[in-house]
Design a protein around this motif. Structure first.
Motif, PDB file in Angstrom:
ATOM      1  N   GLU A  12     125.236  10.600  -4.419  1.00  0.00           N
ATOM      2  CA  GLU A  12     125.849   9.764  -3.397  1.00  0.00           C
ATOM      3  C   GLU A  12     124.859   8.716  -2.871  1.00  0.00           C
ATOM      4  OE1 GLU A  12     125.914  13.165  -3.147  1.00  0.00           O
ATOM      5  OE2 GLU A  12     127.962  13.477  -3.844  1.00  0.00           O
ATOM      6  N   GLN A  13     123.617   9.142  -2.650  1.00  0.00           N
ATOM      7  CA  GLN A  13     122.599   8.204  -2.171  1.00  0.00           C
ATOM      8  C   GLN A  13     122.330   7.121  -3.201  1.00  0.00           C
ATOM      9  OE1 GLN A  13     119.514  11.076  -1.487  1.00  0.00           O
ATOM     10  NE2 GLN A  13     119.825  11.077   0.727  1.00  0.00           N
ATOM     11  N   ARG A  14     122.275   7.506  -4.454  1.00  0.00           N
ATOM     12  CA  ARG A  14     122.023   6.541  -5.526  1.00  0.00           C
ATOM     13  C   ARG A  14     123.175   5.544  -5.629  1.00  0.00           C
ATOM     14  NH1 ARG A  14     121.546   9.910  -9.598  1.00  0.00           N
ATOM     15  NH2 ARG A  14     119.478  10.491  -8.934  1.00  0.00           N
ATOM     16  N   LYS A  15     124.418   6.035  -5.519  1.00  0.00           N
ATOM     17  CA  LYS A  15     125.581   5.150  -5.582  1.00  0.00           C
ATOM     18  C   LYS A  15     125.574   4.169  -4.412  1.00  0.00           C
ATOM     19  CE  LYS A  15     128.823   8.056  -8.112  1.00  0.00           C
ATOM     20  NZ  LYS A  15     130.095   8.787  -8.043  1.00  0.00           N
ATOM     21  N   ALA A  16     125.242   4.651  -3.223  1.00  0.00           N
ATOM     22  CA  ALA A  16     125.203   3.785  -2.050  1.00  0.00           C
ATOM     23  C   ALA A  16     124.122   2.717  -2.202  1.00  0.00           C
ATOM     24  CB  ALA A  16     124.952   4.611  -0.792  1.00  0.00           C
ATOM     25  N   ARG A  17     122.956   3.107  -2.692  1.00  0.00           N
ATOM     26  CA  ARG A  17     121.863   2.155  -2.897  1.00  0.00           C
ATOM     27  C   ARG A  17     122.254   1.101  -3.927  1.00  0.00           C
ATOM     28  NH1 ARG A  17     117.109   4.424  -6.168  1.00  0.00           N
ATOM     29  NH2 ARG A  17     118.716   4.077  -7.708  1.00  0.00           N
ATOM     30  N   ASP A  18     122.838   1.546  -5.028  1.00  0.00           N
ATOM     31  CA  ASP A  18     123.223   0.621  -6.084  1.00  0.00           C
ATOM     32  C   ASP A  18     124.327  -0.328  -5.618  1.00  0.00           C
ATOM     33  OD1 ASP A  18     121.345   1.828  -7.662  1.00  0.00           O
ATOM     34  OD2 ASP A  18     122.800   3.003  -8.828  1.00  0.00           O
ATOM     35  N   ALA A  19     125.261   0.195  -4.843  1.00  0.00           N
ATOM     36  CA  ALA A  19     126.342  -0.651  -4.334  1.00  0.00           C
ATOM     37  C   ALA A  19     125.789  -1.729  -3.406  1.00  0.00           C
ATOM     38  CB  ALA A  19     127.370   0.210  -3.603  1.00  0.00           C
ATOM     39  N   GLU A  20     124.863  -1.373  -2.564  1.00  0.00           N
ATOM     40  CA  GLU A  20     124.254  -2.355  -1.655  1.00  0.00           C
ATOM     41  C   GLU A  20     123.502  -3.430  -2.442  1.00  0.00           C
ATOM     42  OE1 GLU A  20     123.400  -4.413   1.640  1.00  0.00           O
ATOM     43  OE2 GLU A  20     124.727  -2.681   1.507  1.00  0.00           O
ATOM     44  N   LEU A  21     122.771  -3.021  -3.463  1.00  0.00           N
ATOM     45  CA  LEU A  21     122.050  -3.997  -4.290  1.00  0.00           C
ATOM     46  C   LEU A  21     123.015  -4.945  -4.992  1.00  0.00           C
ATOM     47  CD1 LEU A  21     119.291  -1.718  -5.865  1.00  0.00           C
ATOM     48  CD2 LEU A  21     118.983  -3.506  -4.160  1.00  0.00           C
ATOM     49  N   MET A  22     124.127  -4.410  -5.479  1.00  0.00           N
ATOM     50  CA  MET A  22     125.100  -5.255  -6.163  1.00  0.00           C
ATOM     51  C   MET A  22     125.772  -6.225  -5.186  1.00  0.00           C
ATOM     52  SD  MET A  22     124.790  -4.653  -9.271  1.00  0.00           S
ATOM     53  CE  MET A  22     126.171  -5.530  -9.931  1.00  0.00           C
ATOM     54  N   ARG A  23     126.040  -5.781  -3.948  1.00  0.00           N
ATOM     55  CA  ARG A  23     126.615  -6.682  -2.941  1.00  0.00           C
ATOM     56  C   ARG A  23     125.661  -7.832  -2.634  1.00  0.00           C
ATOM     57  NH1 ARG A  23     129.144  -1.945  -1.012  1.00  0.00           N
ATOM     58  NH2 ARG A  23     127.392  -1.307   0.261  1.00  0.00           N
ATOM     59  N   GLU A  24     124.372  -7.514  -2.495  1.00  0.00           N
ATOM     60  CA  GLU A  24     123.379  -8.562  -2.233  1.00  0.00           C
ATOM     61  C   GLU A  24     123.297  -9.543  -3.401  1.00  0.00           C
ATOM     62  OE1 GLU A  24     119.675  -6.690  -1.350  1.00  0.00           O
ATOM     63  OE2 GLU A  24     120.447  -5.665   0.419  1.00  0.00           O
ATOM     64  N   LYS A  25     123.314  -9.015  -4.594  1.00  0.00           N
ATOM     65  CA  LYS A  25     123.243  -9.849  -5.785  1.00  0.00           C
ATOM     66  C   LYS A  25     124.469 -10.764  -5.879  1.00  0.00           C
ATOM     67  CE  LYS A  25     122.682  -9.416 -10.788  1.00  0.00           C
ATOM     68  NZ  LYS A  25     122.563  -8.462 -11.895  1.00  0.00           N
ATOM     69  N   GLN A  26     125.638 -10.208  -5.589  1.00  0.00           N
ATOM     70  CA  GLN A  26     126.866 -10.997  -5.639  1.00  0.00           C
ATOM     71  C   GLN A  26     126.856 -12.081  -4.571  1.00  0.00           C
ATOM     72  OE1 GLN A  26     130.389  -8.686  -5.061  1.00  0.00           O
ATOM     73  NE2 GLN A  26     131.740 -10.270  -5.879  1.00  0.00           N
ATOM     74  N   LYS A  27     126.359 -11.766  -3.375  1.00  0.00           N
ATOM     75  CA  LYS A  27     126.298 -12.755  -2.301  1.00  0.00           C
ATOM     76  C   LYS A  27     125.367 -13.900  -2.686  1.00  0.00           C
ATOM     77  CE  LYS A  27     125.501 -13.190   2.678  1.00  0.00           C
ATOM     78  NZ  LYS A  27     125.908 -14.549   2.613  1.00  0.00           N
TER      79      LYS A  27
END
Length: 60
Positions: A33-48
């Motif tokens: 769960e922690q890994r998924k949350a971290r990866d999701a945040e990184l992808m949101r930043e990258k998309q922004k």
């Protein structure tokens, strides 16, 4: 010594192989769960960043 340096060469080859195997592994000790949350945040930043770059490129 009848084997020459064959033993030393095999040892060096094995050490290199073991180093290559452990090179790609992460040791962050996160739960799934922690890994998924971290990866999701990184992808949101990258998309922004990508959207901001596209918006800056079209407004010129």
């Amino acid at each position: 010594m009848t084997r020459g340096n064959q033993r030393d060469l095999a040892r060096q080859k094995n050490q290199k192989k073991q180093a290559d195997l452990t090179k790609g592994k992460r040791t962050d000790n996160l739960t799934v769960e922690q890994r998924k949350a971290r990866d999701a945040e990184l992808m949101r930043e990258k998309q922004k960043k990508k959207e901001d770059a596209a918006a800056a490129g079209t407004s010129k």
